[in-house]
Write an enzyme that holds these catalytic residues in place. Structure first.
Site, PDB file in Angstrom:
ATOM      1  N   GLY A  49       0.422  -5.153   0.661  1.00 61.81           N
ATOM      2  CA  GLY A  49      -0.698  -5.105  -0.284  1.00 61.81           C
ATOM      3  C   GLY A  49      -0.316  -5.635  -1.659  1.00 61.81           C
ATOM      4  O   GLY A  49      -1.178  -6.123  -2.398  1.00 61.81           O
ATOM      5  N   GLU A  58       3.861  -5.883   7.118  1.00 57.60           N
ATOM      6  CA  GLU A  58       3.053  -4.863   7.793  1.00 57.60           C
ATOM      7  C   GLU A  58       3.406  -4.722   9.269  1.00 57.60           C
ATOM      8  O   GLU A  58       3.318  -3.635   9.845  1.00 57.60           O
ATOM      9  CB  GLU A  58       1.555  -5.205   7.654  1.00 57.60           C
ATOM     10  CG  GLU A  58       0.971  -4.934   6.265  1.00 57.60           C
ATOM     11  CD  GLU A  58       1.148  -6.088   5.292  1.00 57.60           C
ATOM     12  OE1 GLU A  58       1.958  -7.001   5.567  1.00 57.60           O
ATOM     13  OE2 GLU A  58       0.470  -6.074   4.243  1.00 57.60           O
ATOM     14  N   ALA A  97       0.863  -1.175   0.000  1.00 61.09           N
ATOM     15  CA  ALA A  97       0.000   0.000   0.000  1.00 61.09           C
ATOM     16  C   ALA A  97       0.903   1.229   0.000  1.00 61.09           C
ATOM     17  O   ALA A  97       2.068   1.150   0.379  1.00 61.09           O
ATOM     18  CB  ALA A  97      -0.875  -0.028   1.244  1.00 61.09           C
TER      19      ALA A  97
END
Ligand code: 3H9
Length: 692
Positions: free
Chosen positions: A101, A124, A62
């Protein structure tokens, strides 16, 4: 240039993402992928779809820059689900790293092919998050629970061959042309039709794995929220439906995203990338080739630096003025290598190659051809000047002259040479081969070429190089004085060493200041203070540490310091004798003893750091407040999830910090607590250090 483009290759549509530098999933990329997949699905000529990337890597996750801002449609989980729902086979063609992501997009695809050099991962956790686009529900279905937990909790990417073995990908491309191999693989995928991960069941697992994992990771995840959320989400993947699991994952993700921990970790991520941008050092500044290094001084620090350089592929000559010292240094290096081999971190052949590049010498004449010297001798100006004067006479033109001093003036050291523009401070932290920080101290005359060369060296040594200005103690040790000073005063005022240490450890510091003092050796700081002429006229200043050092209680190395270390153990045991000594010294100095709260310990030690950090910014010693954060996170065990001392102060609110500093000034006087003008100004304007 569009972030996502589409090109037909016969019956296969290739969707290509091009969003430099790392193809992060910005809104434009998400939208581009979603609309391209929908268009290809509707296209009668298309039988399969490939998602690939231009540039150096597949999608690296992301777009972290969008975090903390209002989310923009289409949301990533919806894009991933839309890919998976496609009724034509969708294939991810992965090169570089498919992270976060990016790997979740790849898991939304029905098949994954990766270049042999590629890696996939869910990092993450390093940002205080958990995968938030169904990674916690899809990965266990692919690899089983244990592997999925390992990948998400370590955050470490897995190389393509291992990813293939675990089931995380389906095919490894051995050739040079990934897209060509993906097109070939697509033929097989068309035969097989879409394979949706949501339809797979998680392989059976003994439920005890979750609690065992909790226990295993507890020491390294102290106080962190997201690792527990990852475990809970993966546990749910074994208990509830795919959609229920995803809903819960979303809830956890938003909770983590809103936490100060994630804000601190994201700050640290960008701060560590900002340090490479140094005003006055342009991107195209020439960098000198450094292949051979001489390390002067074969003590613990010198040997650690030498080992660090050897394992980074450099040739190393270690020098010392005594045979005995040199042999001890060489033995330390051999032991470090042997330990690396024993733990499986280094291969036998790398050890052999490293030791083949290693030489010792007692004669500076042997150093005439080295590219860089790193001096790590005794912390004494006269000694250092003598060494630099002698080196200046033998080193080739263009050699870098670096000193590992932790406090002394680079300019004065440089004055002993005829080439101050080539002199720089490279301040390593002990143990030098492990600690990630390299403080790069520029002198008044240091050239930008030498600064750029030092930044490149830091990268090669797998360190974070932070360029700082020249003053006593630079950034790290100058601030350490304030932190340590408050610890020392608190001892006299009635807080026991173990109470202070536990309080700061529980707050997140890697170790308490008193245990650190014993580890580093109380004699070290004592000697530095003896040489200083600028210390405050305050008999309480570092009095406890001085008193212990004067009694030969140097810490771990003498079996006693602030604590006792019985029978060679490194475990600190509180020593009632020290308690009594501190009490009688406090009485002698007229210091009133009282109950001290944990809150006061934290505020005095941490705001002590912040106040000095603000002065460092005022003096222009650090380029930006985030550089100070990087120094403290990587060199002094400051909790990364609190983002460093300056970010922490920003997150508390500088008005509140200022108010507290004023209160301390009232209570303890202006010598240490006069609020810096910068802090006062920012507090009044509602500003942050980060805005500077
Ligand atoms: C996530 O994906 C959440 C999802 O599960 C759910 C969402 C709903 N965004 O490191 P480098 C920039 S969380 C924005 O020096 P390298 C970086 O700031 C994300 N920018 O290169 C730098 O900018 P600048 C999970 C990013 O070759 C430039 O790219 N993913 C991002 O040494 C070069 O970076 C991660 O945590 C990003 N995601 O290493 C991966 N990533 O040039 C984080 C990088 O202005 N990224 N930038 O200073 C990395 O680990 C490394 O950057 C990577 C490349 C290995 C990719």
């Amino acid at each position: 240039m569009a972030a996502v483009t589409v090109a037909p290759h016969g019956a296969v549509t290739v969707i290509t993402v091009d969003n430099p530098p790392v193809n992060a999933l910005s809104q434009a990329v998400r939208e581009g992928i979603a609309t391209s997949v929908a268009a290809a699905e509707a296209d009668d000529n298309c039988e399969a779809i490939i998602i690939a990337c231009d540039g150096r890597t597949f999608i690296a996750g992301a777009d972290i820059k969008e975090f903390g801002k209002p989310p923009l449609e289409p949301y990533l989980p919806d894009v991933v689900n839309a890919i998976e729902a496609c009724d034509k086979p969708v294939i991810a063609a992965i090169h570089g790293t498919a992270l976060g992501g990016g790997f979740e997009i790849a898991m939304g695809c029905h098949y994954r092919i990766a270049a042999k050099s590629a890696a996939v991962g869910l990092p993450e956790v390093n940002l205080g998050l958990l995968p938030g686009a169904s990674g916690t529900q899809r990965l266990p279905r692919l690899t089983g629970v244990a592997k999925a937990l390992d990948m998400m909790l370590s955050g470490k990417p897995v190389k393509a061959p291992a990813a293939l073995a675990s089931g995380a990908i389906d095919e490894v491309s051995e050739g040079d042309d990934l897209v060509a191999d993906a097109l070939e693989f697509a033929k097989e995928c068309i035969e097989r039709g879409p394979r949706r991960i949501r339809d797979l069941t998680v392989p059976e697992v003994d439920a005890s794995v979750f609690d065992e994992t909790r226990k295993k990771i507890a020491p390294r995840t102290r106080g962190l929220i997201s690792p527990e959320k990852i475990i809970q989400a993966v546990e749910l993947s074994t208990q509830v439906s795919f959609d229920e699991g995803c809903a819960k994952e979303r809830e956890f993700f938003l909770e983590c995203m809103a936490s100060p921990q994630s804000a601190g970790l994201r700050h640290a991520f960008f701060a560590e990338r900002a340090v490479g941008k140094v005003p006055g050092v342009e991107k195209d500044t020439p960098v000198r080739d450094l292949n051979s290094v001489a390390v002067i001084g074969a003590g613990t620090m010198g040997a650690g630096i030498a080992y660090n350089c050897l394992t980074s592929g450099m040739s190393v000559t270690l020098t010392d003025n005594s045979d005995e010292g040199l042999e001890r240094g060489a033995e330390t290096i051999r032991k470090l290598y042997a330990g690396g081999v024993e733990r499986g971190k280094i291969s036998e052949s790398d050890m052999k190659a490293g030791l083949d590049r290693f030489a010792t010498s007692q004669d500076y004449i042997d150093l005439s051809e080295v590219d860089i010297v790193i001096e790590a001798v005794f912390e004494n100006m006269a000694v250092k000047k003598e060494v630099f004067g002698a080196l200046d006479k033998v080193l080739k033109p263009g050699a870098v002259l670096a000193t590992n001093t932790s406090t002394l003036s680079i300019d004065e050291i440089a004055s002993a040479t005829s080439r101050p523009e080539d002199v720089i401070g490279l301040h390593f932290f002990s143990p030098a081969h492990i600690m990630r920080l390299l403080e790069i101290v520029k002198g008044a005359d240091t050239s930008s070429e030498i600064i750029a060369t030092s930044l490149a060296l830091a990268k090669r040594l797998r360190k974070v190089g932070v360029v700082v200005g020249n003053c006593f103690g630079f950034v790290g040790n100058r601030m350490l004085y304030s932190y340590g000073r408050e610890n020392q005063l608190l001892l006299l005022e009635g807080a026991a060493p173990e109470y202070i240490d536990k309080t700061l450890y529980d707050w997140g510091m890697a170790m308490g200041p008193n245990a650190v003092g014993d580890l580093a050796g109380l004699d070290v700081g004592y000697k530095v203070r003896q040489e200083r002429t600028d210390l405050p006229d305050d008999p309480r200043f570092y009095r406890v540490a001085d008193m212990l050092a004067e009694q030969g209680r140097y810490g771990q190395k003498t079996g006693k310091g602030m604590y006792l270390y019985e029978d060679g153990s490194r475990k600190p045991t509180p020593d009632p004798e020290v308690g009594a000594m501190i009490q009688s010294e406090a009485e002698r100095l007229g210091v009133e003893r009282r109950e001290i709260s944990e809150e006061e310990i934290i505020e005095r030690c941490i705001y002590g750091l912040v106040v000095e950090g603000a002065r460092i910014l005022e003096d222009g010693i650090a380029t930006r407040s985030s550089d100070i954060d990087v120094v403290w996170i990587n060199g002094y065990g400051f909790p990364r999830h609190r983002g460093g001392p300056m970010h922490y102060a920003d997150s508390v609110g500088l008005d509140k910090v200022y108010e507290k500093v004023c209160e301390f000034e009232e209570r303890f006087g202006s010598t240490y607590w006069e609020p810096p003008a910068l802090l006062k100004k920012l507090a009044a304007s509602g500003g942050k250090f980060a805005d500077l």
